[in-house]
Enzyme design. Structure first.
Site, PDB file in Angstrom:
ATOM      1  CD  GLN A 155     -17.724  16.125  11.710  1.00 24.09           C
ATOM      2  OE1 GLN A 155     -18.346  15.448  12.760  1.00 24.09           O
ATOM      3  NE2 GLN A 155     -17.989  15.760  10.642  1.00 24.09           N
ATOM      4  N   GLY A 176     -22.156   9.729  13.230  1.00 20.15           N
ATOM      5  CA  GLY A 176     -21.313  10.329  14.448  1.00 20.15           C
ATOM      6  C   GLY A 176     -21.221  11.890  14.190  1.00 20.15           C
ATOM      7  CG  HIS A 227     -13.866  15.371  13.625  1.00 23.83           C
ATOM      8  ND1 HIS A 227     -13.393  15.773  12.635  1.00 23.83           N
ATOM      9  CD2 HIS A 227     -14.896  14.157  13.154  1.00 23.83           C
ATOM     10  CE1 HIS A 227     -13.865  15.121  11.382  1.00 23.83           C
ATOM     11  NE2 HIS A 227     -14.677  14.138  11.870  1.00 23.83           N
ATOM     12  CB  CYS A 251     -15.512  12.298   7.403  1.00 25.18           C
ATOM     13  SG  CYS A 251     -15.807  13.554   8.716  1.00 25.18           S
ATOM     14  CG  LEU A 252     -21.694  13.160   8.165  1.00 25.59           C
ATOM     15  CD1 LEU A 252     -22.930  13.724   9.385  1.00 25.59           C
ATOM     16  CD2 LEU A 252     -22.520  12.846   7.041  1.00 25.59           C
ATOM     17  CG  HIS A 301     -14.283   9.350  12.609  1.00 21.44           C
ATOM     18  ND1 HIS A 301     -14.122   8.815  11.283  1.00 21.44           N
ATOM     19  CD2 HIS A 301     -15.067  10.601  12.454  1.00 21.44           C
ATOM     20  CE1 HIS A 301     -14.374  10.171  10.277  1.00 21.44           C
ATOM     21  NE2 HIS A 301     -14.915  10.740  11.251  1.00 21.44           N
ATOM     22  CD  GLU A 302     -17.687  11.474  15.129  1.00 26.94           C
ATOM     23  OE1 GLU A 302     -17.341  12.918  14.702  1.00 26.94           O
ATOM     24  OE2 GLU A 302     -17.982  10.586  14.181  1.00 26.94           O
TER      25      GLU A 302
END
Ligand code: ZN
Length: 188
Positions: free
Chosen positions: A50, A45, A146, A100-101, A142-143
């Site tokens: 991000q 994701g 953000h 997480c990236l 999760h996204e």
């Protein structure tokens, strides 16, 4: 085109992202680029903040896991979430190991509802209002965090937060080097 990923410590990850309309410039291309970036970095994701855009856009892609056969399906499940909104939390809360990236090298169990009622628009601006669960619900939550200026470590217990604090400051200082390219903020 690969878009460099913003790391923990960059203020854009703490901002409330803005909703978008169908006339957002080059939206199709941006969605394609976000998928390419996510796959290149081996993520499931990616939220627009991000990649340095403070807008309410998320891409999700994963191979569904079948508990009965303990295998991953060949067919990939893909979703684009535009202006998503969680209307209701359903089911029990469960722990699941997240990464997480934007927070490379950190993996922690995070407690979230297993199912949610979600309202969103897809890449063609078709409206959805659905109860979702499983991996889709986990990644979506999760996204969406953000988009609201949150990262998954905000949801850890005070003890776990203390444990990851040093790692987080290393990420913020640009000392962690994942295989994928990150956007480096020049520090004085
Ligand atoms: Zn993330």
């Amino acid at each position: 085109m690969y878009l460099p990923i913003v790391g923990y410590g960059d203020p854009i990850l703490r901002k409330q992202a803005q909703p978008i309309t169908p006339d957002y410039p080059d939206l199709k291309q941006l969605i394609d680029d976000m998928f390419e970036t996510m796959y290149t970095a081996d993520g499931v994701g990616l939220a627009a903040p991000q990649i340095d855009r403070s807008i309410q856009l998320v891409v999700i892609g994963f191979r569904p896991y079948d508990e009965k056969t303990d295998t991953y399906g060949d067919e990939e499940e893909r979703h684009v979430l535009i202006n998503p909104e969680i209307l209701e939390e359903l089911g029990d809360k469960q722990y699941f190991n997240e990464g997480c990236l934007s927070l490379p090298d950190i993996h922690e169990d995070v407690l979230r509802p297993e199912s949610i009622r979600l309202h969103w628009f897809d890449e063609n601006f078709n409206e959805h209002n659905e109860v979702i669960d499983g991996m889709f619900a986990r990644v979506a939550q999760h996204e969406i965090d953000h988009l609201n200026g949150k990262v998954f470590t905000d949801r850890l217990s005070p003890l776990r937060k203390t444990m990851v604090k040093r790692k987080l400051s290393e990420v913020a200082a640009g000392k962690i080097h994942p295989k994928y390219k990150m956007k480096r903020t020049l520090k004085k």
